[in-house]
Design a protein around this motif. Structure first.
Motif, short mmCIF file in Angstrom:
data_model
loop_
_atom_site.label_atom_id
_atom_site.label_comp_id
_atom_site.label_asym_id
_atom_site.label_seq_id
_atom_site.Cartn_x
_atom_site.Cartn_y
_atom_site.Cartn_z
N ILE A 37 -35.21 52.57 18.87
CA ILE A 37 -36.49 52.00 19.28
C ILE A 37 -36.74 50.74 18.47
O ILE A 37 -36.09 50.48 17.46
CB ILE A 37 -37.66 53.00 19.10
CG1 ILE A 37 -37.82 53.40 17.64
CG2 ILE A 37 -37.48 54.21 20.00
CD1 ILE A 37 -39.07 54.22 17.34
N SER A 38 -37.73 49.96 18.89
CA SER A 38 -38.07 48.74 18.17
C SER A 38 -38.91 49.06 16.93
O SER A 38 -39.49 50.15 16.81
CB SER A 38 -38.87 47.80 19.07
OG SER A 38 -40.15 48.35 19.33
N GLY A 39 -38.98 48.10 16.04
CA GLY A 39 -39.85 48.24 14.88
C GLY A 39 -41.31 48.34 15.29
O GLY A 39 -42.10 49.05 14.65
N VAL A 40 -41.67 47.65 16.35
CA VAL A 40 -43.04 47.71 16.87
C VAL A 40 -43.37 49.14 17.31
O VAL A 40 -44.43 49.68 16.99
CB VAL A 40 -43.24 46.71 18.02
CG1 VAL A 40 -44.58 46.93 18.72
CG2 VAL A 40 -43.13 45.28 17.52
N GLN A 41 -42.44 49.76 18.04
CA GLN A 41 -42.67 51.13 18.49
C GLN A 41 -42.74 52.09 17.30
O GLN A 41 -43.59 52.98 17.26
CB GLN A 41 -41.59 51.59 19.47
CG GLN A 41 -41.88 52.92 20.11
CD GLN A 41 -43.13 52.90 20.98
OE1 GLN A 41 -43.52 51.89 21.54
NE2 GLN A 41 -43.79 54.04 21.08
N TRP A 42 -41.86 51.90 16.31
CA TRP A 42 -41.91 52.75 15.10
C TRP A 42 -43.28 52.63 14.45
O TRP A 42 -43.88 53.62 14.06
CB TRP A 42 -40.80 52.35 14.13
CG TRP A 42 -40.73 53.26 12.94
CD1 TRP A 42 -41.54 53.25 11.85
CD2 TRP A 42 -39.83 54.34 12.74
NE1 TRP A 42 -41.20 54.24 10.97
CE2 TRP A 42 -40.15 54.93 11.50
CE3 TRP A 42 -38.78 54.86 13.48
CZ2 TRP A 42 -39.44 56.01 11.00
CZ3 TRP A 42 -38.08 55.94 12.96
CH2 TRP A 42 -38.41 56.51 11.73
N HIS A 43 -43.78 51.40 14.34
CA HIS A 43 -45.10 51.17 13.74
C HIS A 43 -46.18 51.91 14.53
O HIS A 43 -47.11 52.48 13.94
CB HIS A 43 -45.39 49.68 13.68
CG HIS A 43 -46.69 49.36 13.03
ND1 HIS A 43 -47.83 49.04 13.74
CD2 HIS A 43 -47.06 49.35 11.72
CE1 HIS A 43 -48.82 48.85 12.90
NE2 HIS A 43 -48.38 49.02 11.67
N ARG A 44 -46.09 51.89 15.84
CA ARG A 44 -47.06 52.61 16.67
C ARG A 44 -47.03 54.10 16.38
O ARG A 44 -48.07 54.76 16.36
CB ARG A 44 -46.79 52.35 18.15
CG ARG A 44 -47.12 50.94 18.59
CD ARG A 44 -46.71 50.69 20.01
NE ARG A 44 -47.00 49.32 20.41
CZ ARG A 44 -46.30 48.65 21.29
NH1 ARG A 44 -45.27 49.22 21.91
NH2 ARG A 44 -46.62 47.42 21.58
N TYR A 45 -45.84 54.64 16.16
CA TYR A 45 -45.74 56.06 15.80
C TYR A 45 -46.36 56.30 14.42
O TYR A 45 -47.07 57.29 14.22
CB TYR A 45 -44.28 56.51 15.78
CG TYR A 45 -43.57 56.57 17.11
CD1 TYR A 45 -44.26 56.61 18.32
CD2 TYR A 45 -42.19 56.59 17.17
CE1 TYR A 45 -43.59 56.67 19.54
CE2 TYR A 45 -41.51 56.67 18.38
CZ TYR A 45 -42.21 56.71 19.55
OH TYR A 45 -41.55 56.78 20.74
N GLU A 46 -46.08 55.41 13.46
CA GLU A 46 -46.64 55.56 12.11
C GLU A 46 -48.16 55.56 12.10
O GLU A 46 -48.77 56.34 11.38
CB GLU A 46 -46.17 54.40 11.21
CG GLU A 46 -44.80 54.56 10.64
CD GLU A 46 -44.47 53.49 9.63
OE1 GLU A 46 -43.38 53.59 9.06
OE2 GLU A 46 -45.26 52.55 9.39
N THR A 47 -48.74 54.67 12.87
CA THR A 47 -50.19 54.51 12.85
C THR A 47 -50.92 55.47 13.77
O THR A 47 -52.14 55.58 13.72
CB THR A 47 -50.58 53.07 13.25
OG1 THR A 47 -50.15 52.82 14.59
CG2 THR A 47 -50.01 52.05 12.28
N GLY A 48 -50.16 56.15 14.62
CA GLY A 48 -50.78 57.06 15.58
C GLY A 48 -51.27 56.37 16.83
O GLY A 48 -51.92 57.00 17.67
N ALA A 49 -50.96 55.08 16.97
CA ALA A 49 -51.35 54.37 18.19
C ALA A 49 -50.63 54.95 19.40
O ALA A 49 -51.13 54.90 20.51
CB ALA A 49 -51.03 52.88 18.06
N ARG A 50 -49.45 55.50 19.17
CA ARG A 50 -48.67 56.18 20.20
C ARG A 50 -48.10 57.46 19.60
O ARG A 50 -47.75 57.51 18.42
CB ARG A 50 -47.49 55.33 20.69
CG ARG A 50 -47.88 54.09 21.41
CD ARG A 50 -48.19 54.40 22.88
NE ARG A 50 -48.40 53.19 23.64
CZ ARG A 50 -49.59 52.68 23.89
NH1 ARG A 50 -50.67 53.24 23.41
NH2 ARG A 50 -49.71 51.59 24.62
#
Length: 73
Positions: free
Chosen positions: A24-37
């Motif tokens: 996955i992209s770093g952007v998607q990983w960040h979304r998982y970390e923050t709970g945005a996704r």
């Protein structure tokens, strides 16, 4: 419970490096970390294998019934 971000920073990975480990992209990983996704159903087992964070902790909405069945005290 260790969070996805705690795992990543303890290992010294950037967002892009961590994401690349499961495709996955770093952007998607960040979304998982923050709970945005939420971690996708397709990636939750890969993330569990990589980080050691339980699928029940990553996606309690999907795996809560397993915990009740397998982890009942």
């Amino acid at each position: 419970m260790e969070t996805i971000k705690e795992w990543r920073t303890a290992k010294g990975y950037s967002l892009d490096e961590a994401g690349a480990l499961i495709g996955i992209s770093g952007v998607q990983w960040h979304r998982y970390e923050t709970g945005a996704r939420k971690v996708s159903a397709l990636k939750v087992m890969q993330m569990e294998a990589l980080t050691g964070i339980s699928c029940r902790d990553l996606r309690p909405d999907m795996f809560a019934s397993l915990c009740k069945k397998d982890c009942a005290a």
